[in-house]
Design a protein around this motif. Structure first.
Motif, short mmCIF file in Angstrom:
data_model
loop_
_atom_site.label_atom_id
_atom_site.label_comp_id
_atom_site.label_asym_id
_atom_site.label_seq_id
_atom_site.Cartn_x
_atom_site.Cartn_y
_atom_site.Cartn_z
N VAL A 19 -2.86 4.32 -10.63
CA VAL A 19 -3.48 3.45 -9.62
C VAL A 19 -4.99 3.46 -9.78
O VAL A 19 -5.65 2.41 -9.75
N ALA A 20 -5.56 4.65 -9.95
CA ALA A 20 -7.01 4.77 -10.09
C ALA A 20 -7.52 4.02 -11.32
O ALA A 20 -8.57 3.36 -11.27
N GLY A 28 -8.16 -3.44 -8.61
CA GLY A 28 -7.00 -3.24 -7.74
C GLY A 28 -5.75 -3.89 -8.29
O GLY A 28 -5.76 -4.54 -9.33
N PHE A 29 -4.65 -3.69 -7.56
CA PHE A 29 -3.38 -4.29 -7.95
C PHE A 29 -3.41 -5.80 -7.70
O PHE A 29 -4.05 -6.28 -6.77
N ILE A 30 -2.66 -6.53 -8.53
CA ILE A 30 -2.57 -7.98 -8.35
C ILE A 30 -1.97 -8.32 -6.99
O ILE A 30 -2.38 -9.27 -6.34
N GLY A 31 -1.01 -7.53 -6.55
CA GLY A 31 -0.33 -7.83 -5.30
C GLY A 31 -0.99 -7.28 -4.06
O GLY A 31 -0.45 -7.43 -2.94
N ASP A 32 -2.16 -6.64 -4.20
CA ASP A 32 -2.82 -6.03 -3.05
C ASP A 32 -3.10 -7.03 -1.92
O ASP A 32 -2.69 -6.82 -0.78
N GLN A 33 -3.80 -8.09 -2.25
CA GLN A 33 -4.19 -9.05 -1.21
C GLN A 33 -3.00 -9.84 -0.66
O GLN A 33 -2.91 -10.01 0.56
N LYS A 119 -15.77 1.84 8.30
CA LYS A 119 -16.89 1.80 7.38
C LYS A 119 -16.59 2.69 6.17
O LYS A 119 -15.51 3.22 6.03
N PHE A 120 -17.58 2.84 5.32
CA PHE A 120 -17.51 3.63 4.09
C PHE A 120 -16.53 2.97 3.11
O PHE A 120 -16.02 1.88 3.36
N TYR A 121 -16.28 3.61 1.99
CA TYR A 121 -15.49 3.00 0.94
C TYR A 121 -14.00 3.08 1.23
O TYR A 121 -13.55 3.81 2.11
N SER A 122 -13.23 2.33 0.43
CA SER A 122 -11.82 2.12 0.75
C SER A 122 -10.85 3.01 -0.02
O SER A 122 -9.80 3.37 0.51
N PHE A 123 -11.19 3.35 -1.25
CA PHE A 123 -10.22 4.05 -2.11
C PHE A 123 -10.59 5.52 -2.29
O PHE A 123 -11.72 5.83 -2.67
N PRO A 124 -9.61 6.40 -2.06
CA PRO A 124 -8.28 6.20 -1.45
C PRO A 124 -8.37 6.32 0.07
O PRO A 124 -9.41 6.70 0.60
N SER A 175 -2.76 -0.25 -2.22
CA SER A 175 -3.00 0.70 -3.29
C SER A 175 -3.85 1.88 -2.82
O SER A 175 -3.71 3.00 -3.33
N ASP A 176 -4.74 1.66 -1.84
CA ASP A 176 -5.51 2.76 -1.26
C ASP A 176 -4.59 3.77 -0.61
O ASP A 176 -4.77 4.98 -0.75
N VAL A 177 -3.62 3.26 0.14
CA VAL A 177 -2.70 4.11 0.88
C VAL A 177 -1.76 4.85 -0.08
O VAL A 177 -1.53 6.05 0.06
N LEU A 178 -1.21 4.12 -1.06
CA LEU A 178 -0.33 4.74 -2.05
C LEU A 178 -1.05 5.86 -2.77
O LEU A 178 -0.50 6.96 -2.95
#
Length: 214
Positions: A19-20, A28-33, A119-124, A175-178
Motif C-alpha cells: 500500500v505504501a 493512492g489506490f485507483i479505487g480510493d475516491q 488536520k495533519f496528514y492522511s496516511f496512515p 487505503s489509509d485505514v487498511l
C-alpha cells in the motif's frame, strides 16, 4: 510460532509495504475516491451519530486513557513483561504513525465538507492504527484465558468500526485505514514474538553462543 511469523508478521507488513509503495508512486489506490464517494452516498443522520461516536472512542484521548489504565493495571499486578509489551505496542504504533505521516505527507481527502474535519496528514490513519494496536494487544494478552474469543470478536469489531467511521466521515481514504490496520497488526505481532518464551530461549542460546566464542 512459524504460523504466527508468516500470518501475523510477514503478511501484515507485506500488505503495508504494498500500500505504501502504491501511495508513494501514484498517490493512492485507483479505487480510493470511488469507494469514498460510494460510502458518502450512504450517509444518514443515524449513521452520522454512529460514526461520530466511533471516531471519538477511537481517538487519541480515549485510546490514550485506555493505554494508561491498562498499562497501570498490568504494572500494579507486577506483570512487567506484559506491561512492556502493551506499552510498546501502543506507543510504537503511534510513533510509527507520526513518522509515516511526515514521510509520506499525503493530503486528506477533500471530496465534501466533513462533519468532523481533521488536520495533519492522511496516511496512515491514526485512529485505525490506535484501535487496531489496542485490539491486537488485548487479544495477545488474554489469549490464554476463557475470554479469548469474546475479546477477539469484540476488539475486531471495534477496530473495524473505528476505521470505517474515518472513511464515512471523509477524513481518510480506504487505503489509509487498511494501512493503519495491517501496520499495527504486524507491529504488535512482532512484539508478541519478541516477548514470547520461545524468543527468550533463542536469546539465551544466542548469548551462550557469543560467550562460547569469546
Amino acid at each position: 510460532m512459524i504460523t504466527l511469523l508468516v500470518l501475523g508478521i510477514a503478511g501484515p507488513w507485506f500488505v503495508f509495504i504494498a500500500v505504501a509503495e502504491d501511495i508513494w508512486e501514484s498517490g493512492g489506490f485507483i479505487g480510493d475516491q470511488p469507494l469514498l464517494m460510494w460510502v458518502h452516498q450512504q450517509q444518514s443522520p443515524s449513521l452520522d451519530q454512529v460514526a461520530l461516536i466511533l471516531t471519538y472512542i477511537g481517538g487519541p484521548w480515549v485510546i490514550g486513557g485506555a493505554t494508561v489504565a491498562i498499562g497501570g493495571v498490568l504494572l500494579w499486578r507486577h506483570h512487567c513483561a506484559k506491561t512492556w509489551f502493551f506499552v510498546l505496542s501502543m506507543g510504537g504504533a503511534m510513533l510509527f504513525n507520526l513518522l509515516a505521516k511526515v514521510i509520506f505527507g499525503r493530503p486528506r481527502p477533500a471530496l465534501w465538507a466533513s462533519i468532523a474535519p481533521a488536520k495533519f496528514y492522511s496516511f496512515p490513519s491514526g485512529h485505525a492504527m490506535g484501535s487496531a494496536a489496542l485490539a491486537a494487544a488485548l487479544v495477545f494478552l488474554l489469549w490464554d484465558t476463557h475470554w479469548r474469543w469474546t475479546v477477539v470478536c469484540s476488539s475486531s469489531l471495534f477496530a473495524l468500526g473505528v476505521g470505517l467511521s474515518r472513511v464515512y466521515l471523509g477524513v481518510h481514504y480506504p487505503s489509509d485505514v487498511l494501512a493503519g490496520w495491517v501496520c499495527s497488526l504486524g507491529w504488535v505481532a512482532s512484539l508478541h514474538v519478541f516477548f514470547s518464551p520461545d524468543w527468550a530461549q533463542l536469546r539465551q542460546w544466542w548469548r551462550a553462543g557469543i560467550a562460547y566464542w569469546q
